[in-house]
Write an enzyme that holds these catalytic residues in place. Structure first.
Site, short mmCIF file in Angstrom:
data_model
loop_
_atom_site.label_atom_id
_atom_site.label_comp_id
_atom_site.label_asym_id
_atom_site.label_seq_id
_atom_site.Cartn_x
_atom_site.Cartn_y
_atom_site.Cartn_z
N LYS A 87 0.82 -1.07 0.12
CA LYS A 87 -0.20 0.02 -0.02
C LYS A 87 0.99 1.21 -0.07
O LYS A 87 1.90 1.25 0.85
CB LYS A 87 -1.03 -0.08 1.19
CG LYS A 87 -1.85 1.11 1.39
CD LYS A 87 -3.27 0.86 0.63
CE LYS A 87 -3.84 1.98 0.77
NZ LYS A 87 -3.35 3.20 -0.34
N LYS A 111 5.15 2.23 8.48
CA LYS A 111 3.91 2.91 9.09
C LYS A 111 3.01 1.67 9.29
O LYS A 111 2.14 1.91 10.17
CB LYS A 111 3.51 3.96 7.76
CG LYS A 111 4.31 5.19 8.06
CD LYS A 111 3.75 6.33 7.00
CE LYS A 111 4.59 7.47 6.99
NZ LYS A 111 4.28 8.38 5.85
N LYS A 123 5.22 2.24 -3.08
CA LYS A 123 5.12 3.53 -3.56
C LYS A 123 5.26 3.79 -4.94
O LYS A 123 5.82 2.80 -5.54
CB LYS A 123 6.44 4.31 -2.63
CG LYS A 123 6.21 5.78 -2.52
CD LYS A 123 5.23 6.07 -1.39
CE LYS A 123 5.06 7.45 -1.21
NZ LYS A 123 4.24 7.67 -0.05
N ASN A 238 -0.86 20.97 2.62
CA ASN A 238 -2.04 20.40 2.99
C ASN A 238 -2.04 20.04 4.72
O ASN A 238 -2.90 20.18 5.20
CB ASN A 238 -2.23 19.00 2.17
CG ASN A 238 -3.50 18.21 2.46
OD1 ASN A 238 -4.62 18.73 2.60
ND2 ASN A 238 -3.37 17.17 3.09
N SER A 365 -6.67 5.56 4.55
CA SER A 365 -6.66 4.67 3.36
C SER A 365 -7.20 3.38 3.46
O SER A 365 -7.88 2.75 2.68
CB SER A 365 -5.32 4.90 2.57
OG SER A 365 -5.13 6.25 1.79
#
Length: 431
Positions: A87, A111, A123, A238, A365
């Site tokens: 992911k 993570k 990634k 952001n 996510s």
């Protein structure tokens, strides 16, 4: 040479360097080596975890608006899929390179391990400058990338998401292209989508909320009252802008913010709502003011909590002794070098590392992927509560590991992140 001797040798080389120019992959591997040693794993485990198991380089021909064809280079890295599908985000940036993508896929594995998600890390990236591309060119590039990597991605293989200079629209194009290739609707192929296409509530603010939760937990450990606490946020994109807003609304005093052109500082507190209304689409606002200081000057201002939320290598051995914060929470990727981490730890400054603090994005996510698989969607309040539970639990596990092994929070986070995939790799018989 065994791992223990090798780690000491590598750290000594790092400390003797006259500059801190280690690239992202080198520095990541150095901490992994130390974490593997602390956990008692053998050399073979380090050899497995130090590099991604799979990295694909693709070439993407795209017709530009003037009719010419430009060929772009893209990457997709999958670090370790022993726990489950990989992911991780896809970034569009002119400085994307293979080493960076590899390192970031390792960070995603960490993570996922820290937050106890059933994933490994992935990634992707494309070498391009989306700021100089039209809407149509971006769509054709996005679809071309999916076609190029389609054989190694999917909802049970590798699940992409937004990253630098990509957004929900780009995710929507990619999902549509993948669905066309597979000839069935597949919302679980990608996360960070628009709500109407299966996106999750709370995804846009997830990273900032995760950082906010880590700030709250770190403040408890250091006995800092967030009401009126002075906070400096380096970066107003952001994550940084949402974070400044959350802290301001919680009663903290945001005394400094910065962007690429400089920093604003007011010891009495800044008007965050005013600044948010004035910033442009790239998070820039300081160019509207005359009383601007440098980013480095802002980092050295006295405060209770410092949040580097901009770019890497901002706190180095050159300025680590000048930092006056009690707590540092990393919202950016790699803002503090390894030598600076050692200096700050010796000075009793609590540093919450990026792989823990910025894990809110991958957590939500994951929630989106779960909702896609169930076909049942949660309210924003449900998402926020589940995120809080995950991050608080993750923070406690990393903090406890730091106390147990008498190491800094960065090394503790790597140890917690590595353990799950190392165990899964062992049970699979890989090592």
């Amino acid at each position: 040479m065994n791992i223990a001797v090798s780690v000491k040798s590598d750290i000594k080389k790092l400390e003797n360097k006259q500059n801190e120019s280690l690239n992202l992959l080198d520095s990541t591997q150095l901490i992994i080596k130390e974490a593997v040693r602390k956990l008692g794993y053998n050399d073979e485990m380090y050899e497995l975890l130090k590099e991604p198991i799979r990295t694909l380089t693709v070439r993407i021909p795209v017709q530009l608006d003037d009719g010419s064809i430009k060929v772009f280079t893209g990457y997709r890295s999958q670090h370790n899929d022993a726990v489950g599908p990989t992911k991780g985000g896809i970034r569009f940036h002119p400085d994307v390179n293979e080493g960076e993508v590899k390192a970031l896929s390792i960070w995603m594995s960490l993570k996922c391990g820290i937050t106890n998600l059933p994933y490994g890390g992935g990634k992707g990236g494309i070498i391009c400058d989306p700021r100089n591309m039209s809407f149509g060119e971006l769509e054709r590039l996005s679809r071309g990338y999916v076609r190029a990597i389609s054989q190694i991605v999917g909802p049970t293989k590798d699940i992409p998401a937004p990253d630098v200079y990509t957004n929900s629209q780009i995710m929507a194009w990619m999902m549509d292209e993948y669905s066309r290739l597979r000839e069935f609707d597949s919302p679980g192929f990608i996360t960070g989508k628009p709500i109407v296409l299966g996106g999750s509530q709370g995804r846009e603010t997830a990273t900032a909320r995760g950082v906010t939760i880590c700030i709250e937990e770190a403040a408890k450990k250091k006995g800092v009252n967030l009401q009126g606490a002075r906070i400096v946020v380096q970066g107003f994109g952001n994550a940084g802008s949402f974070l400044a807003k959350f802290m301001h609304d919680a009663g903290a005093k945001v005394i400094g913010i910065s962007d690429a052109f400089g920093a604003l500082y007011n010891p009495e507190g800044l008007d965050i709502d005013y600044l948010l209304n004035r910033r442009d689409s790239f998070g820039t606002v300081t160019n509207l003011f005359s009383n601007v200081i440098t980013n480095q000057e802002l980092l050295e201002k006295e405060c209770e909590i410092l949040v580097p939320a901009a770019i890497s290598n901002q706190i180095t051995r050159e300025n680590a002794n000048e930092i006056k914060a009690k707590i540092i929470v990393e919202a950016a990727n790699g803002p503090t070098t390894l030598e600076a981490t050692h200096i700050l730890t010796k000075r009793n400054i609590l540093l919450v590392p990026d792989v823990l603090a910025s894990s809110g994005g991958v957590t939500v996510s994951y929630f989106e992927w779960v909702q896609n698989n169930q076909g049942y969607y949660w309210s924003e309040e449900e998402v926020a509560q589940k995120l809080c539970d995950k991050i608080v639990d993750s923070f406690e596990r990393v903090f406890s590991a730091a106390q147990q092994y008498q190491v800094d929070m960065r090394l503790a986070a790597y140890m917690v992140g590595i353990r799950k995939m190392a165990e899964a790799s062992h049970f699979r018989g890989w090592v």
